[in-house]
Each structure stands twice: as C-alpha cells, then as structure tokens.
Design a protein around this motif. Structure first.
Motif, PDB file in Angstrom:
ATOM      1  N   ASP A 188       0.850  -1.506   0.178  1.00 42.95           N
ATOM      2  CA  ASP A 188      -0.006   0.074  -0.477  1.00 42.95           C
ATOM      3  C   ASP A 188       0.587   1.150   0.129  1.00 42.95           C
ATOM      4  O   ASP A 188       0.721   2.272   0.522  1.00 42.95           O
ATOM      5  CB  ASP A 188      -0.987   0.417   0.673  1.00 42.95           C
TER       6      ASP A 188
ATOM      7  N   LYS B 110      -6.413  -0.580   7.046  1.00 34.82           N
ATOM      8  CA  LYS B 110      -5.044   0.484   7.684  1.00 34.82           C
ATOM      9  C   LYS B 110      -4.846   1.493   7.874  1.00 34.82           C
ATOM     10  O   LYS B 110      -5.324   2.131   7.286  1.00 34.82           O
ATOM     11  CB  LYS B 110      -4.288  -0.561   6.780  1.00 34.82           C
TER      12      LYS B 110
ATOM     13  N   LYS C 288      -1.620  -4.117  13.994  1.00 31.97           N
ATOM     14  CA  LYS C 288      -0.425  -4.298  13.719  1.00 31.97           C
ATOM     15  C   LYS C 288       0.561  -3.013  13.842  1.00 31.97           C
ATOM     16  O   LYS C 288       0.605  -1.911  14.003  1.00 31.97           O
ATOM     17  CB  LYS C 288      -0.933  -3.646  11.864  1.00 31.97           C
TER      18      LYS C 288
ATOM     19  N   SER D 130       7.006  -4.397   9.604  1.00 30.13           N
ATOM     20  CA  SER D 130       8.897  -4.439   9.416  1.00 30.13           C
ATOM     21  C   SER D 130       9.407  -3.269   9.851  1.00 30.13           C
ATOM     22  O   SER D 130      10.647  -3.686  10.087  1.00 30.13           O
ATOM     23  CB  SER D 130       8.843  -5.503   8.083  1.00 30.13           C
ATOM     24  N   GLY D 131       9.453  -2.434   9.539  1.00 26.62           N
ATOM     25  CA  GLY D 131       9.940  -0.697   9.987  1.00 26.62           C
ATOM     26  C   GLY D 131      11.066  -1.001  10.175  1.00 26.62           C
ATOM     27  O   GLY D 131      11.736  -0.274  10.570  1.00 26.62           O
ATOM     28  N   GLY D 132      11.072  -1.055   8.962  1.00 23.14           N
ATOM     29  CA  GLY D 132      12.903  -1.267   8.478  1.00 23.14           C
ATOM     30  C   GLY D 132      13.902  -2.296   8.642  1.00 23.14           C
ATOM     31  O   GLY D 132      15.275  -1.947   8.665  1.00 23.14           O
TER      32      GLY D 132
ATOM     33  N   GLY E 106       6.112  -4.735   4.672  1.00 25.81           N
ATOM     34  CA  GLY E 106       5.794  -4.015   3.209  1.00 25.81           C
ATOM     35  C   GLY E 106       7.580  -4.386   3.021  1.00 25.81           C
ATOM     36  O   GLY E 106       8.004  -4.699   2.007  1.00 25.81           O
ATOM     37  N   ARG E 107       8.455  -3.365   3.586  1.00 25.06           N
ATOM     38  CA  ARG E 107       9.110  -3.072   3.289  1.00 25.06           C
ATOM     39  C   ARG E 107      10.569  -5.115   3.019  1.00 25.06           C
ATOM     40  O   ARG E 107      11.303  -5.515   2.124  1.00 25.06           O
ATOM     41  CB  ARG E 107      10.383  -2.651   3.647  1.00 25.06           C
TER      42      ARG E 107
ATOM     43  N   THR F 131       7.709   8.042   7.135  1.00 30.04           N
ATOM     44  CA  THR F 131       6.546   8.707   7.492  1.00 30.04           C
ATOM     45  C   THR F 131       5.776   7.767   5.505  1.00 30.04           C
ATOM     46  O   THR F 131       5.258   7.081   6.013  1.00 30.04           O
ATOM     47  CB  THR F 131       6.312  10.548   7.013  1.00 30.04           C
TER      48      THR F 131
HETATM   49  O1  LIG Z   1       7.331  -1.522   7.849  1.00 32.98           O
HETATM   50  P1  LIG Z   1       7.629  -1.953   6.766  1.00 32.98           P
HETATM   51  O2  LIG Z   1       6.521  -3.836   6.824  1.00 32.98           O
HETATM   52  O3  LIG Z   1       8.097  -1.413   5.224  1.00 32.98           O
HETATM   53  O4  LIG Z   1       5.476  -1.339   5.795  1.00 32.98           O
HETATM   54  C1  LIG Z   1       4.851  -1.204   6.595  1.00 32.98           C
HETATM   55  C2  LIG Z   1       3.878  -0.131   6.403  1.00 32.98           C
HETATM   56  O5  LIG Z   1       2.428   0.404   7.277  1.00 32.98           O
HETATM   57  O6  LIG Z   1       4.225   0.936   6.610  1.00 32.98           O
HETATM   58  C3  LIG Z   1       4.222   1.716   5.217  1.00 32.98           C
HETATM   59  C4  LIG Z   1       4.324   3.098   5.167  1.00 32.98           C
HETATM   60  O7  LIG Z   1       2.672   3.357   4.974  1.00 32.98           O
HETATM   61  C5  LIG Z   1       3.528   0.969   4.370  1.00 32.98           C
HETATM   62  O8  LIG Z   1       3.694   0.574   2.986  1.00 32.98           O
HETATM   63  C6  LIG Z   1       3.164  -0.374   5.526  1.00 32.98           C
HETATM   64  O9  LIG Z   1       2.093  -1.197   4.995  1.00 32.98           O
END
Ligand SMILES: O=P(O)(O)OC[C@@]1(O)O[C@H](CO)[C@@H](O)[C@@H]1O
Length: 364
Positions: free
Chosen positions: A34, A147, A230, A272-274, A303-304, A363
């Motif tokens: 997303d 979400k 989440k 996953s937050g980076g 995501g990442r 962000t």
């Molecule tokens: O931390 P991650 O796993 O890469 O992404 C988590 C997430 O909530 O953050 C992004 C920014 O809103 C979204 O694309 C994704 O759903």
C-alpha cells in the motif's frame, strides 16, 4: 452500565470476525503493498526506475500474478487507492486476481500526518472526514479490511501524552467507522525505530501506546474480535549501540503485548519497520517460540521485508519476472514458517535479504 445501544448486529460481528480470522489462518500474513505514490517513488529510485503509474503497475502485476500457492502464506494484501483500480496486462482487475487466489483485499485509509502544535514535531493522522463514505464505496468494490497507521516517535518529551491520546482516539474512531461499513480495521500504532534508546525503553513506550489504544477502542465500542493489530516489534532504536538477540526482542515484544492486548484480538501482524528481510523473519520466528502465553495469532504485515529482494531482482525489467516472483515467494514462505515458529535459517539468503531497510523518520 446497560448495553442499550449495540454498535453492531450479530451478523455484522460474524462477518468481521470471519474476515479477520481468514487473513491470519494457518500462519498466513499480509503483504503490505500500500505504498503511496511518494513512498513507491523512493523504492523505485533505489533501483533506478522512474516513478510512473505504469512502472508501479508493472511491479505490482508481477507480485499479484505469482503462483496461486502464495495463498498458503499470504492471507491478505493491503492496496493503495490507485492499485485497487489497476488491471493486469490482460485487462483483469488486480483485486479480482487476488480474490480468485482466496486472498482478502485491504486498503490504506489514512491520509497522512498533521502536526500537533506545541509538541516536539509530533503528528496525528488525517483521513476521518468522509471516511464512512470511502469505506462504503471500497466495500462495494470488494475490499474487506482497512489500514490506518499512526506514527509515534521516541525522543526528548516524545511520545507526549497528547500524541498518545490523540493517535489512540483517531485509531479508535477509524476502527469504529470501518466496522460500521463491514471492513475489518487493521489498527497500526507504530513506534518508529528512530533514536538511540535501548530495548527496555522501547518496551515501556510500546506498552503505554498499546494500553491507550485498547482503552480508546473500548471507549468507541469497537468489536475486538473483528480487528487486527499491526504493531512494531519491541526493538532498540536504530542508533542504539547495544545489540539484542531475536530471543531478547521476542521476550520484550510478547511481554508488552501480553500486558496490553486483550485475548479477544484474533491476530497481531507486525510491521517490519526497516528491519532487513532476514531479521524480520528471525524475530517473528523467535516471537512465536517465546515461552509466554500467546492467545493471538502472531504473524506479519510486511511492506519492505516482503518486497526488497523482489524489487532488487526486478530492476524494472520484464525479463526478470520469474526471478522477482521467486524472491517474493521465498520471503512469503519464510515468514509463514516464522509465524508458526518453524523457520530454519539456512544461511543461503541473498545479500538483499540481509540489508537494513531503515529510512529515518519513515512517514510516507
Ligand atoms: O514497515 P514496513 O513493513 O515496510 O511497512 C509497514 C507499513 O505500514 O508502512 C508503510 C508506510 O505507510 C506501508 O506501506 C506499510 O503498510
């Protein structure tokens, strides 16, 4: 106090709880695809691909047309508005491709941060105005969950009481509106990993944030069985010099959740937050092996950490479709195993999977 004004009928509750359980059944998790146009631009820039609608569509087509066995590991996909209405090269809507695989379709509903004046650059999230109408339309268009990501930062005077309360209230209001429209709300209060704080401090803050979120959800009469959480995993700040093992991360994370998240919540799907792809998988595996009571499914909404190797394999070239799909499938399978505490690290992961995916002040 008597329960005189029920928020949802028993049929509505059943629908919501069925959707939530389908998403996290049998070790399944969520692909967070997303990314907004801007965020996708940053991802494409790294592989030197222009950020056009067509390039975004092509990458997503490759992900969504992967072999149907992906439905053993991925129970839901979160889309951005643009992607919900995009089609593959044969003219088939992405959302129908996903549904035919038995994957539940979700949508990002938050609309970006707004400053909270008088705080140390803290934010609240916008998107409540007109949300009910947007949810109703999305439901008609085949979406079954939403979400909303709220961002909290650890810093001097952060997160403030105001930021915690305001974001908890916005998440609860969003969750209530989603449920009224038949969408399962994914509630995402992210404590971002920026900073040099240690694991214990992140645990303390995560507990305060989650406690406020569940108080607000209760105040807003949100039906917890029809929600998914989440959260961030509890980790030390990105700039912390002390390093922690996956078992330490797992113990701190499950302790924080155990203290704050009601057992009625069917699933907790971490962001996953980076973290690198491999760290996100190893930590999730350790979380599922943690010897504390775990009344919820503990899974992923990455995501990442689900797309980094795939993006690197793709490089913007249609000829790399097979390698891209293999890279994506590999991470999805690894995380599904981790969601059951069955992941065995073989040491054969490609270099893209061990690279940190951290972006400062992430962000949009
Ligand atoms: O931390 P991650 O796993 O890469 O992404 C988590 C997430 O909530 O953050 C992004 C920014 O809103 C979204 O694309 C994704 O759903």
């Amino acid at each position: 106090m008597a329960h005189r004004f029920p928020a949802l009928t028993s049929e509505q509750k059943k629908e919501l709880s069925d959707i939530a359980q389908r998403v996290v059944a049998n070790g399944k998790g969520i692909l967070a695809a997303d990314e907004s146009v801007g965020t996708m631009g940053n991802r494409l820039q790294r592989i030197k691909v222009e950020n056009t609608e067509e390039n975004r569509r092509q990458f997503r087509e490759i992900l969504f047309t992967v072999d149907s066995s992906i439905n053993q590991s991925i129970g839901g996909v979160i889309l951005f508005h643009e992607t919900l209405y995009q089609k593959d090269s044969q003219g088939k809507l992405f959302r129908n491709i996903l549904k035919e695989k038995g994957i539940v379709v979700g949508i990002k509903l938050d609309q970006g941060g707004a400053p909270l004046a008088g705080t140390n650059k803290e934010t609240t999230i916008q998107g409540l105005d007109g949300l009910s109408e947007r949810c109703a339309q999305y439901k008609k268009d085949g979406v079954d969950f939403g979400k909303w990501r709220a961002v909290l930062r650890i810093d001097n005077q952060c997160p403030s009481h105001l930021a915690i309360q305001e974001n908890a209230n916005a998440l609860a209001r969003y969750a209530s509106i989603c449920q009224q429209n038949g969408l399962v709300p994914i509630v995402e209060p992210e404590v971002i990993p920026d900073g040099d704080h240690d694991l214990e401090h992140c645990q303390y803050v995560t507990e305060k944030v989650l406690a406020a979120v569940y108080k607000a959800l209760n105040d807003h009469h949100v039906y917890l069985e029809g929600t998914l959480l989440k959260p961030n995993m509890v980790t030390a700040g990105h700039a912390c010099t002390k390093k922690y093992t996956p078992e330490q991360v797992a113990m701190a994370t499950v302790t924080a959740l155990h203290r704050t998240v009601p057992a009625a919540v069917p699933g907790i799907c971490f962001l996953s937050g980076g973290m690198s792809e491999e760290d996100a998988t190893l930590n999730l595996n350790a979380i599922n092996l943690c010897p504390l009571p775990k009344p919820w499914k503990l899974s992923f909404s990455y995501g990442r950490a689900l797309q980094a190797s795939a993006l690197a394999a793709w490089g913007g070239k249609a000829a790399n479709k097979k390698a891209t799909q293999e890279a994506f499938m590999k991470r999805a399978l690894a995380n599904c195993q981790a969601a059951k505490g069955q992941y065995v690290h073989t040491g054969s992961s490609g270099s893209a999977s061990t690279q940190s995916l951290f972006t400062a002040c992430y962000t949009y």
